[in-house]
Design an enzyme around this catalytic site. Structure first.
Site, mmCIF file in Angstrom:
data_model
loop_
_atom_site.group_PDB
_atom_site.id
_atom_site.type_symbol
_atom_site.label_atom_id
_atom_site.label_comp_id
_atom_site.label_asym_id
_atom_site.label_seq_id
_atom_site.Cartn_x
_atom_site.Cartn_y
_atom_site.Cartn_z
ATOM 1 N N LYS A 276 -21.578 -59.522 81.602
ATOM 2 C CA LYS A 276 -22.160 -58.168 81.579
ATOM 3 C C LYS A 276 -22.262 -57.578 82.993
ATOM 4 O O LYS A 276 -22.261 -56.361 83.157
ATOM 5 C CB LYS A 276 -23.531 -58.203 80.887
ATOM 6 C CG LYS A 276 -23.411 -58.522 79.397
ATOM 7 C CD LYS A 276 -24.755 -58.777 78.719
ATOM 8 C CE LYS A 276 -24.533 -59.144 77.249
ATOM 9 N NZ LYS A 276 -25.739 -59.601 76.567
ATOM 10 N N TYR B 56 -16.139 -56.688 73.522
ATOM 11 C CA TYR B 56 -17.356 -57.382 73.952
ATOM 12 C C TYR B 56 -17.248 -58.900 73.732
ATOM 13 O O TYR B 56 -17.542 -59.689 74.641
ATOM 14 C CB TYR B 56 -18.558 -56.783 73.197
ATOM 15 C CG TYR B 56 -19.835 -57.530 73.419
ATOM 16 C CD1 TYR B 56 -20.506 -57.458 74.645
ATOM 17 C CD2 TYR B 56 -20.379 -58.338 72.424
ATOM 18 C CE1 TYR B 56 -21.679 -58.168 74.853
ATOM 19 C CE2 TYR B 56 -21.549 -59.033 72.627
ATOM 20 C CZ TYR B 56 -22.196 -58.963 73.836
ATOM 21 O OH TYR B 56 -23.353 -59.659 74.051
ATOM 22 N N TYR C 134 -33.317 -61.400 80.223
ATOM 23 C CA TYR C 134 -33.926 -60.945 78.968
ATOM 24 C C TYR C 134 -35.440 -60.802 79.144
ATOM 25 O O TYR C 134 -35.900 -60.324 80.180
ATOM 26 C CB TYR C 134 -33.569 -61.894 77.802
ATOM 27 C CG TYR C 134 -32.106 -62.221 77.782
ATOM 28 C CD1 TYR C 134 -31.160 -61.211 77.640
ATOM 29 C CD2 TYR C 134 -31.648 -63.515 77.960
ATOM 30 C CE1 TYR C 134 -29.804 -61.486 77.641
ATOM 31 C CE2 TYR C 134 -30.291 -63.809 77.949
ATOM 32 C CZ TYR C 134 -29.392 -62.785 77.798
ATOM 33 O OH TYR C 134 -28.065 -63.059 77.807
ATOM 34 N N VAL D 4 -25.853 -67.324 77.430
ATOM 35 C CA VAL D 4 -26.210 -68.381 76.476
ATOM 36 C C VAL D 4 -25.270 -69.592 76.548
ATOM 37 O O VAL D 4 -25.522 -70.602 75.905
ATOM 38 C CB VAL D 4 -26.298 -67.879 75.015
ATOM 39 C CG1 VAL D 4 -27.445 -66.923 74.830
ATOM 40 C CG2 VAL D 4 -24.995 -67.289 74.541
HETATM 41 N N1 GLU Z 1 -21.942 -63.223 73.306
HETATM 42 C C1 GLU Z 1 -23.352 -63.483 73.233
HETATM 43 C C2 GLU Z 1 -24.007 -62.598 72.209
HETATM 44 O O1 GLU Z 1 -23.693 -61.438 72.165
HETATM 45 C C3 GLU Z 1 -23.924 -63.271 74.592
HETATM 46 C C4 GLU Z 1 -25.382 -63.501 74.631
HETATM 47 C C5 GLU Z 1 -25.835 -64.096 75.930
HETATM 48 O O2 GLU Z 1 -25.120 -64.758 76.653
HETATM 49 O O3 GLU Z 1 -27.003 -63.910 76.199
HETATM 50 O O4 GLU Z 1 -24.822 -63.020 71.451
#
Ligand code: GLU
Length: 313
Positions: free
Chosen positions: A67, A191, A242, A260
């Protein structure tokens, strides 16, 4: 001055001994297969050194760390107009939460929660097919690292495409508010593929160098303006973990973006670009050992955006 090589070796030994390693993400089935025993760390310094320890050469799924690179590309395309469609405030909610979107009329809180990153993918699509936007993203991370071997793990992308129901809900919801311009499947295809890029700690630390160098590429030229680099760092500090972003700022004190897959990219402006990886996550979805390792590193080096550089640092 701290002996960074010795410190990295100490941290790798300390992390190998940890028993509480968190839980590997299981909602993307392909990620559930990763061994939680891994730990890697790499530091690219402003004076051009690259130090590494543990599993620093093992490639992992960068997931939400992508991101940061996607935001950089989107700002290059539409500049500050992006902020009409995505906010800049911490969400205080989980990475995949839908609750704020209704009250806030389909405008996600920031580009580092899933909803915000899905809008960023919509911008990066720019009327093209996903393969064009994905190709551009790959070229960008290869340019940042100087390493053409960086690739997408198609099994991870397929695994997330098959199970990404929450992201589909977020995308459809935002499309209903008019905040996505392309069909939902094309936006999510972009994405999911950017999230499935694989990099090692060594590659990721290299990719983050422009954010420690005020936007400059270490090999010459400019990736972004100094002001933009500072703002991306500010967003990483306030929104990069987050709903645990405040705690990360409190414990570590430098901008960081987690994923994640268990990776974290952390930036000490003017000094270091750091990548850590350990697949087990804590309750907030951030790497358990990665966070601990960065806390230890920040304490031992004195690195923080809240204190002046030390003499000789
Ligand atoms: N591709 C994961 C999702 O959209 C990324 C989430 C993450 O890394 O926090 O759930």
């Amino acid at each position: 001055m701290v002996d960074l090589a010795a410190l990295i070796a100490d941290i790798a030994v300390a992390m190998a001994a940890q028993e509480e390693r968190g839980q590997v993400a299981s909602y993307i089935p392909e990620l559930a297969k990763i061994d939680p025993a891994h730990f890697g760390i790499a530091i690219a310094t402003a004076d051009g050194r690259l130090l590494a320890g543990g599993d620093a050469d093992t490639a992992f799924s960068i997931q939400s760390i992508s991101k940061v690179f996607a935001l950089t590309l989107a700002l290059g395309k539409v500049g500050d107009q992006l902020w009409d469609r995505v906010g800049r405030e911490p969400s205080g909610n989980a990475f995949n939460s839908i609750v704020q979107l209704e009250q806030e009329h389909g405008i996600p809180r920031n580009p580092f929660i899933n909803a915000g990153a899905i809008v960023v993918s919509d911008v990066n699509l720019g009327g093209h097919q996903p393969r064009v936007a994905i190709g551009e993203m790959l070229r960008f991370v290869r340019y940042l690292t100087g390493d053409d071997s960086i690739a997408i793990n198609e099994d991870v992308a397929a695994s997330e495409t098959g199970t990404g129901f929450r992201n589909m809900a977020l995308a459809n919801y935002m499309r209903a508010f008019g905040n996505l311009r392309h069909p939902v499947d094309l936006v999510l295809g972009t994405y999911f593929h950017q999230c499935a890029i694989e990099m090692s700690c060594r590659q990721l630390a290299l990719a983050g160098r422009y954010l420690m160098l005020d936007g400059r590429h270490p090999d010459g030229g400019r990736v972004v303006s100094p002001g933009r680099a500072r703002r991306i760092n500010a967003l990483m500090l306030t929104c990069g973990h987050y709903d645990a972003s405040g705690d990360f700022a409190f414990r570590v004190g430098i901008p960081g973006k987690s994923g994640v897959g268990g990776g974290i990219l952390a930036i000490v402006p003017g000094r270091a670009s750091i990548a850590v990886w350990s697949p087990g996550l804590n309750d907030n979805g951030n790497s358990q050992l990665g966070t601990q390792a960065l806390e230890l590193l920040a304490r031992r080096t004195g690195w923080s955006v809240f204190s002046p550089p030390e003499e000789g640092d």
